[in-house]
Write a protein that holds these residues in place. Structure first.
Motif, short mmCIF file in Angstrom:
data_model
loop_
_atom_site.label_atom_id
_atom_site.label_comp_id
_atom_site.label_asym_id
_atom_site.label_seq_id
_atom_site.Cartn_x
_atom_site.Cartn_y
_atom_site.Cartn_z
N UNK A 113 -13.51 -69.26 -115.58
CA UNK A 113 -13.90 -69.59 -114.50
C UNK A 113 -15.35 -68.79 -114.06
N UNK A 114 -15.17 -67.57 -114.64
CA UNK A 114 -16.50 -66.57 -114.44
C UNK A 114 -17.59 -67.14 -115.12
N UNK A 115 -17.20 -67.77 -116.27
CA UNK A 115 -18.59 -68.11 -117.22
C UNK A 115 -19.13 -69.38 -116.43
N UNK A 116 -17.93 -70.20 -115.77
CA UNK A 116 -18.61 -71.41 -115.27
C UNK A 116 -19.39 -71.28 -113.90
N UNK A 117 -19.01 -70.35 -113.24
CA UNK A 117 -19.58 -69.99 -111.75
C UNK A 117 -21.16 -69.71 -112.16
N UNK A 118 -22.01 -70.44 -111.40
CA UNK A 118 -23.43 -69.89 -111.44
C UNK A 118 -23.47 -68.66 -110.78
N UNK A 119 -24.41 -68.22 -111.51
CA UNK A 119 -24.81 -66.60 -111.37
C UNK A 119 -25.93 -66.68 -110.15
N UNK A 120 -25.54 -66.19 -108.97
CA UNK A 120 -26.35 -66.29 -107.86
C UNK A 120 -27.53 -65.46 -108.09
N UNK B 163 5.99 -60.73 -119.90
CA UNK B 163 4.85 -61.03 -118.81
C UNK B 163 3.60 -61.42 -119.53
N UNK B 164 3.30 -60.97 -120.84
CA UNK B 164 2.19 -60.90 -121.50
C UNK B 164 1.48 -62.54 -121.88
N UNK B 165 2.47 -63.00 -122.24
CA UNK B 165 1.95 -64.50 -122.58
C UNK B 165 1.43 -65.33 -121.23
N UNK B 166 1.92 -65.25 -120.20
CA UNK B 166 1.62 -65.76 -118.84
C UNK B 166 0.14 -65.03 -118.46
N UNK B 167 0.25 -63.69 -118.55
CA UNK B 167 -0.97 -62.89 -118.10
C UNK B 167 -2.26 -63.17 -119.26
N UNK B 168 -1.80 -63.50 -120.64
CA UNK B 168 -2.92 -63.89 -121.58
C UNK B 168 -3.44 -65.27 -121.06
N UNK B 169 -2.74 -66.41 -120.86
CA UNK B 169 -3.32 -67.36 -120.39
C UNK B 169 -4.06 -67.49 -119.15
N UNK B 170 -3.73 -66.94 -117.90
CA UNK B 170 -4.39 -66.78 -116.94
C UNK B 170 -5.46 -65.77 -117.10
N UNK C 104 -8.23 -68.09 -118.45
CA UNK C 104 -8.66 -69.00 -117.52
C UNK C 104 -9.62 -68.44 -116.39
N UNK C 105 -9.46 -66.88 -116.24
CA UNK C 105 -10.23 -66.34 -115.36
C UNK C 105 -11.59 -66.01 -116.02
N UNK C 106 -11.53 -65.87 -117.42
CA UNK C 106 -13.01 -65.52 -117.91
C UNK C 106 -13.68 -66.79 -118.10
N UNK D 261 -16.26 -58.90 -112.94
CA UNK D 261 -16.07 -59.40 -114.47
C UNK D 261 -14.71 -59.38 -114.76
N UNK D 262 -13.83 -58.95 -114.05
CA UNK D 262 -12.37 -59.04 -114.20
C UNK D 262 -11.55 -59.84 -113.17
N UNK D 263 -10.44 -60.69 -113.41
CA UNK D 263 -9.56 -61.19 -112.56
C UNK D 263 -8.43 -60.42 -112.22
N UNK D 264 -7.49 -60.77 -111.21
CA UNK D 264 -6.27 -60.13 -111.16
C UNK D 264 -5.47 -60.05 -112.25
#
Length: 741
Positions: free
Chosen positions: A645-652, A631-638, A641-643, A613-616
């Motif tokens: 990606x997790x929402x788009x991936x089909x839940x197996x 570093x926070x603006x870059x981390x907020x953007x990424x 994007x991680x969230x 549920x969380x990315x790096x």
């Protein structure tokens, strides 16, 4: 001449042999019952067919086919077959068999299989005499016993043998034997007009209680002692059947397996608060002549072990009933005997007194066990050494209690007794917890007064145990996950289990241990996985090893072609952790259809899916929020994007659930989340941030443009500044259980 006499003797014996002996089947196809171990595809049947039985011990009650099965093995093996009865044979007979086996092996290269009936009747010396020849392969041993081989047979022999437990025959199996005895013209009564009424047949089957020999002996007695009618027919009605098999035998030997099994069933019924079962097993022991004093002793143990402080009166009641029994004797003494059993069955239960053994472990492992100075005896030299100074007298305080420490300093905060929530101790549970919290505060206060430092020394046992737990956290986490995966699983020894897409033996260990008479089949997706598992399997006994199959992700139908045909190849369980990764809904449908076809009528799916549920970047953002604002603006953007990606991936897990429902399965699911602490290492950072990493590829695809080299460099530096720290992670677990409606 001797051959002529031998032939005449064998012919005469065959003619006068009891019906039960004449009806013994000669092949596995004629064998009735024991499908769990002898059905198509079962381990023992495969071993017999391949002539690879090896050392074998068959155990079970009388009349279930142990000797018959040994004779069938004798007829199917290419080895020389010899037999002994342990009641009649001695060490001299064993030596003769060993000498003959050595001669056959040396001169003809012929192996020898030795069958020993009633093997538990051999004493320790006789069993030891067998061991060297079984060990070096001179003899293959097949033993038969009505007792538990773990208690009655040499442990060394047991460890070198496969054990199979034969169960009492089911009523339908006994009816098959009854029909064969009546209609077989060669070894039964097929040439004589015999009629058994349905009521008589029901009575014979019921009272035989799974014992084929008892059934056939009763039938033989009824037939041979009933005069024929005018037309020559013999009719066996209910009255004759009742005379032929008058009373159900109580299988019980005060020194044997049934003795221990029955008292075990009695104690477990008390522990399980089942008064009806407790009375049944109590009556069985009394009927078999068990000493009531022995039963009272076991109930006293149960009162302490299983009831304990949930009902302190349980011990008093059992002791009073035992005293009453001694005063009145039998038969009236059965009243207090039953009263004690019913009281224990109905009492609240707790095994909290087992905390004593935790305390015993603490005594044996703690390095510093000195009595705290305020608890020492002040009457001898208290003035010289300060012993007893600081002790607080509980009776001088409200409620006759005061918070102070009574354990040695090295064990401060240790908890040995965990009271249950029922009965006497349940009413004191909350009060005890409050007092323990107060004691910890009192301990810290006392330590400050005396200058002690609590839990700060590197060699402190509490700190050392904490460090050890941290070092094995991942192993413990997986073990806990495995326990939750199998929670509620009710194994049968003959269950067959299919483990899909295994990457290790972790998810097969439980079924391998629980289903020794069934079997485990493991599938892997590619040959490299097969080689890795084969290397792990080298530590397992050859007959305990699971079957490994390569079933590619795009070819689920190939599973069926690699399994043995027939109903015996069906599975009782299909289990997997993280199966079918990367497959779409159509591919997943094919897998469930192919595997579901291999499940038995009562078979069950058990599938576990875990998704992060969380990315790096989100984890690093939590670590560096206050320390690295640049570093926070870059981390907020990424992180966003991680969230995405997790929402788009089909839940197996949800895909599998829907596919199971669409194909008619009744599905139950459990959801829970797990918080993890992932140690940030240089290897982990390199895996995430190398140019060819999957992680960066997904982020770049979502951004629509690749991250700049400067941004990647900033990320690398941010991760490296936090090497060795714990990166917070959250994993969502979905456990699916599915059965046919």
């Amino acid at each position: 001449m001797s051959d002529l006499f031998s032939h005449h003797r064998d012919t005469t014996l065959a003619r006068v042999a009891p019906l039960a002996d004449r009806l013994r089947p000669r092949s596995l196809d004629d064998f009735v019952g024991q499908e769990p171990i002898l059905g198509q595809g079962r381990l023992l049947r495969r071993a017999i067919a391949a002539d690879r039985v090896g050392n074998l011990i068959l155990h079970g009650p009388p009349g279930v086919g142990k000797t018959t099965l040994a004779r069938i093995i004798a007829g199917s093996t290419r080895a020389h077959f010899s037999s002994l009865n342990a009641v009649l044979a001695g060490v001299k007979d064993l030596r003769a068999e060993v000498d003959a086996a050595q001669q056959r092996l040396a001169h003809h290269g012929l192996r020898t299989t030795l069958f020993i009936d009633e093997v538990h009747r051999f004493n320790s010396a006789q069993q030891d005499a067998l061991l060297p020849w079984v060990e070096n392969g001179t003899l293959n041993l097949i033993g038969a016993t009505t007792e538990n081989p773990y208690f009655e047979v040499n442990k060394a022999l047991v460890s070198r043998s496969r054990l199979f437990r034969l169960q009492p025959l089911e009523p339908e199996h006994l009816r098959q034997l009854l029909a064969r005895a009546l209609h077989d013209p060669e070894v039964g009564y097929g040439t004589r007009p015999i009629v058994v009424t349905p009521e008589a047949a029901d009575h014979l089957v019921d009272v035989a209680s799974g014992d084929a020999r008892s059934l056939l002996n009763a039938l033989e007695l009824a037939v041979e002692t009933t005069p024929p009618e005018a037309d020559g027919a013999i009719t066996i009605d209910l009255a004759i059947a009742e005379e032929s098999i008058q009373q159900r035998a109580v299988l019980y030997d005060k020194q044997g397996d049934a003795h221990f099994d029955t008292i075990s069933a009695f104690i477990k019924s008390l522990r399980g608060s089942d008064p009806d079962a407790a009375l049944f097993w109590l009556a069985r022991m009394v009927e078999a002549g068990e000493n009531p004093r022995f039963i009272f002793r076991r109930m006293l143990i149960a009162a302490g072990e299983d009831i304990g402080l949930a009902d302190p009166q349980a011990m008093v009641v059992v002791e009073a009933c035992a005293a009453a029994f001694e005063r009145v004797g039998l038969p009236e003494g059965l009243y207090p005997l039953a009263q004690a059993a019913l009281y224990l069955a109905g009492a609240d239960k707790s095994n909290s007194v087992l905390g004593f053994f935790d305390a015993l472990t603490g005594v044996r492992t703690a390095n510093r066990q000195q009595v705290p100075s305020h608890l020492r005896d002040a009457h001898r030299d208290g003035q010289a050494f300060g012993d007893g100074v600081g002790y607080r007298y509980p009776h001088a305080y409200a409620e006759h209690w005061v918070a102070q420490q009574y354990l040695p300093s090295a064990l401060q905060g240790e908890v040995f007794w965990q009271p249950g929530s029922l009965g006497w101790e349940g009413r004191r549970r909350e009060q005890l917890q409050q007092r323990r919290a107060a004691q910890l505060a009192a301990a810290a206060e006392l330590a400050a007064d005396q200058g002690d430092v609590l839990s700060s020394s590197p060699d402190d046992p509490q700190l050392e145990r904490w460090l050890q737990r941290q070092a094995t956290a991942e192993g413990e986490r997986l073990d806990n996950l495995r326990r939750r995966f199998w929670d509620g699983a009710h194994w049968q020894r003959n269950d067959r289990v299919l483990v899909l897409e295994a990457r290790s033996l972790l998810w097969a260990l439980d079924p391998l241990a629980a289903t020794p008479e069934g079997g485990v089949v493991i599938t892997v997706g590619q040959p490299s996985d097969l080689e890795r598992l084969q290397a792990q399997l080298q530590v397992l006994d050859a007959l305990r090893q699971p079957q490994l199959l390569v079933v590619p992700a795009d070819a689920p139908a190939s599973l069926q072609s690699q399994l043995e045909p027939g109903e015996g190849s069906r599975f009782d369980w299909v289990v997997a952790r993280q199966p079918w990764r990367g497959l779409n809904a159509q591919q997943l449908d094919k897998w469930i259809a192919a595997v579901g076809a291999q499940l038995s009528a009562n078979g069950q799916w058990r599938l576990l899916f875990s998704t992060p549920q969380l990315g790096p970047a989100a984890g690093l953002q939590a670590l560096s929020r206050a320390a690295e604002p640049a570093l926070q603006p870059l981390l907020e953007e990424l992180s966003a994007l991680e969230r995405q990606q997790l929402q788009q991936e089909p839940n197996p897990g949800q895909l599998a659930r829907q596919a199971l429902i669409d194909q008619g399965w009744r599905v139950e699911q459990q959801h829970w989340q797990e918080s993890l602490q992932l140690e940030l290492s240089a290897a982990l950072t390199a895996r995430w941030l190398t140019p060819e990493s999957t992680y960066l590829g997904q982020l770049n695809a979502l951004r629509g443009s690749p991250l700049t080299a400067a941004a990647i460099e900033m990320l690398q530096q941010g991760f490296h500044r936090h090497l060795g720290q714990q990166l917070p992670q959250t994993v969502a677990h979905t456990l699916l259980r599915a059965q046919r409606p």
